[in-house]
Design an enzyme around this catalytic site. Structure first.
Site, mmCIF file in Angstrom:
data_model
loop_
_atom_site.group_PDB
_atom_site.id
_atom_site.type_symbol
_atom_site.label_atom_id
_atom_site.label_comp_id
_atom_site.label_asym_id
_atom_site.label_seq_id
_atom_site.Cartn_x
_atom_site.Cartn_y
_atom_site.Cartn_z
ATOM 1 N N ASP A 1 -9.251 -86.072 -34.738
ATOM 2 C CA ASP A 1 -7.867 -85.957 -34.289
ATOM 3 C C ASP A 1 -7.151 -87.268 -34.613
ATOM 4 O O ASP A 1 -7.632 -88.356 -34.259
ATOM 5 C CB ASP A 1 -7.809 -85.684 -32.785
ATOM 6 C CG ASP A 1 -6.410 -85.297 -32.340
ATOM 7 O OD1 ASP A 1 -6.081 -84.107 -32.430
ATOM 8 O OD2 ASP A 1 -5.661 -86.199 -31.912
ATOM 9 N N ASP B 1 3.725 -84.552 -43.088
ATOM 10 C CA ASP B 1 2.997 -83.649 -43.993
ATOM 11 C C ASP B 1 2.222 -84.433 -45.046
ATOM 12 O O ASP B 1 1.090 -84.085 -45.407
ATOM 13 C CB ASP B 1 3.973 -82.696 -44.676
ATOM 14 C CG ASP B 1 4.575 -81.694 -43.713
ATOM 15 O OD1 ASP B 1 4.023 -81.537 -42.607
ATOM 16 O OD2 ASP B 1 5.597 -81.073 -44.069
ATOM 17 N N GLU C 1 -2.749 -81.894 -36.092
ATOM 18 C CA GLU C 1 -3.417 -83.052 -36.681
ATOM 19 C C GLU C 1 -4.917 -83.046 -36.405
ATOM 20 O O GLU C 1 -5.587 -84.070 -36.458
ATOM 21 C CB GLU C 1 -2.803 -84.345 -36.133
ATOM 22 C CG GLU C 1 -3.028 -84.587 -34.657
ATOM 23 C CD GLU C 1 -1.972 -83.955 -33.758
ATOM 24 O OE1 GLU C 1 -1.811 -84.418 -32.622
ATOM 25 O OE2 GLU C 1 -1.287 -83.010 -34.216
#
Length: 393
Positions: free
Chosen positions: A267, A284, A310
């Site tokens: 993460d 992005d 994410e």
């Protein structure tokens, strides 16, 4: 002037169309040759059998013949012609089987044309021999249509072959036929037979080309659709559903093989700040950068997926906890030392990683393993982020 312009325009469009067809023919020619070889592998023995039947019938007629010398000569010549053709067809059948077993691009390309030439040449010889007793050219008509129907040849090759065949037909009839009217009629009928055979060959080639291209386009569309349904559109990694499906298969295999499997749950730290500070396009770009780092670091046999937002996951087949922790630390360092490029600057991101592994003696499913990695990831974040923690399912 208007008519001349229209004619030039038509000629230009025709050239473009022919060039387009030529490119399409180039694309399907290898497949057409393979299909023709497979057909001839089945057809050649049948033709050889028919030749054998003719040889038997003509032999019996020849042995019991009490007619004039012309009939005897006709029977003997046809018997020999069918015997030679039967042997050639048996040889062609053996060659076709060999080509199918050990494919060769050159042999696959040439073989159908050679067999087609043999068939048409045999038909010419039979018609020439028949002229001793009958003006019929039926065998030539049948062969012209049959070869155009069975063998896929490019239009240019088929045209050349039919032209050469008709030249032999024209000359052969001139050697045998005595009545000028009969000779003219048969030569004209021979043109008709060749034109019909060539037309059939061209039409079937074009139909084969269209169908083959449609199948290829459909396969590409299906592949693109499968890619859309199985991969994450932004990063190109496996999406959640596909990753879970493949992971379940791998865990089942690992249980059968008594091997260990590890999983890493990653993460990105404070990713929301990236979007808030740099904008979503930058976010992005960071996610794509993460995907590139992951796939460039793990093995080809490892599974990498984006679970959403994410959050990423890596499944490590045949990997114990020690090796998985070493890889997790390597990934953490790579993320820390390789910022994502954006415009003229760089975006630094770190990652927290939770690791969990299976025990060869325990049957652990994906959900259990995922929950253990998720708890370890939570611990890594609670301990200050940018670190690796291990969990136990």
């Amino acid at each position: 002037m208007a008519a001349s312009t229209t004619l030039l325009h038509f000629a230009a469009r025709l050239r473009l169309l022919l060039r387009k067809w030529a490119r399409e023919s180039d694309a399907v020619a290898p497949k057409a040759a393979r299909v023709s070889v497979l057909r001839l592998r089945l057809l050649c023995p049948i033709v050889a059998l028919l030749n054998a039947v003719h040889v038997g019938i003509f032999y019996l007629a020849w042995r019991s013949n009490t007619a004039d010398d012309v009939t005897v000569q006709w029977q003997w010549s046809l018997m020999v012609a069918h015997a030679v053709m039967g042997v050639l067809m048996l040889v062609a059948s053996a060659v076709a089987h060999r080509i199918v077993r050990t494919p060769s691009a050159g042999a696959i390309r040439v073989f159908p044309a050679v067999v087609m030439a043999l068939g048409l040449g045999f038909a010419v010889s039979v018609v020439v021999i028949d002229q001793w007793v009958t003006p019929s050219i039926t065998p030539f008509l049948i062969a012209s249509l049959a070869t155009g129907l069975v063998v896929y040849l490019r239009p240019a090759s088929a045209t050349a072959l039919y032209l050469v065949t008709y030249g032999l037909f024209y000359l052969g009839l001139g050697l045998q036929a005595s009545a000028p009217a009969q000779l003219l009629s048969n030569r004209l009928n021979g043109i008709t037979a060749c034109v019909l055979g060539l037309s059939l060959s061209i039409v079937l080639w074009r139909k084969f080309t269209i169908i083959t291209r449609q199948h290829a386009q459909l396969a590409q569309a299906n592949a693109a659709l499968e890619k859309l349904t199985r991969l994450d559109g932004l990063t190109g990694l496996y999406n959640r559903a596909t990753f879970v499906e493949l992971s379940q298969r791998e865990l089942a295999r690992a249980r059968r093989a008594d091997s260990t499997t590890a999983i890493l749950l990653l993460d990105l730290d404070h990713f929301k700040q990236v979007n808030d500070s740099w904008g979503h396009p930058a976010g992005d770009a960071v996610l794509r950068h993460v995907a590139s780092l992951l796939t460039g670091t793990v093995r080809n046999t490892d599974l990498v997926g984006r679970l959403g937002g994410e959050e990423f996951m890596v499944l490590l087949p045949d990997t114990n906890a020690v090796d998985a922790l070493a890889l997790a630390e390597k990934l953490r360092q790579r993320f820390e030392g390789n910022p994502a490029s954006w415009d003229s600057g760089a975006i630094h991101v770190t990652v927290s990683i939770g690791m969990a592994s299976t025990d060869p003696d325990a049957a652990v499913g994906f959900d259990t393993l995922y929950q253990a990695a998720d708890k370890a990831l939570y611990q890594a974040k609670q301990q200050g982020r940018n670190r690796v923690a291990a969990g136990q399912p």
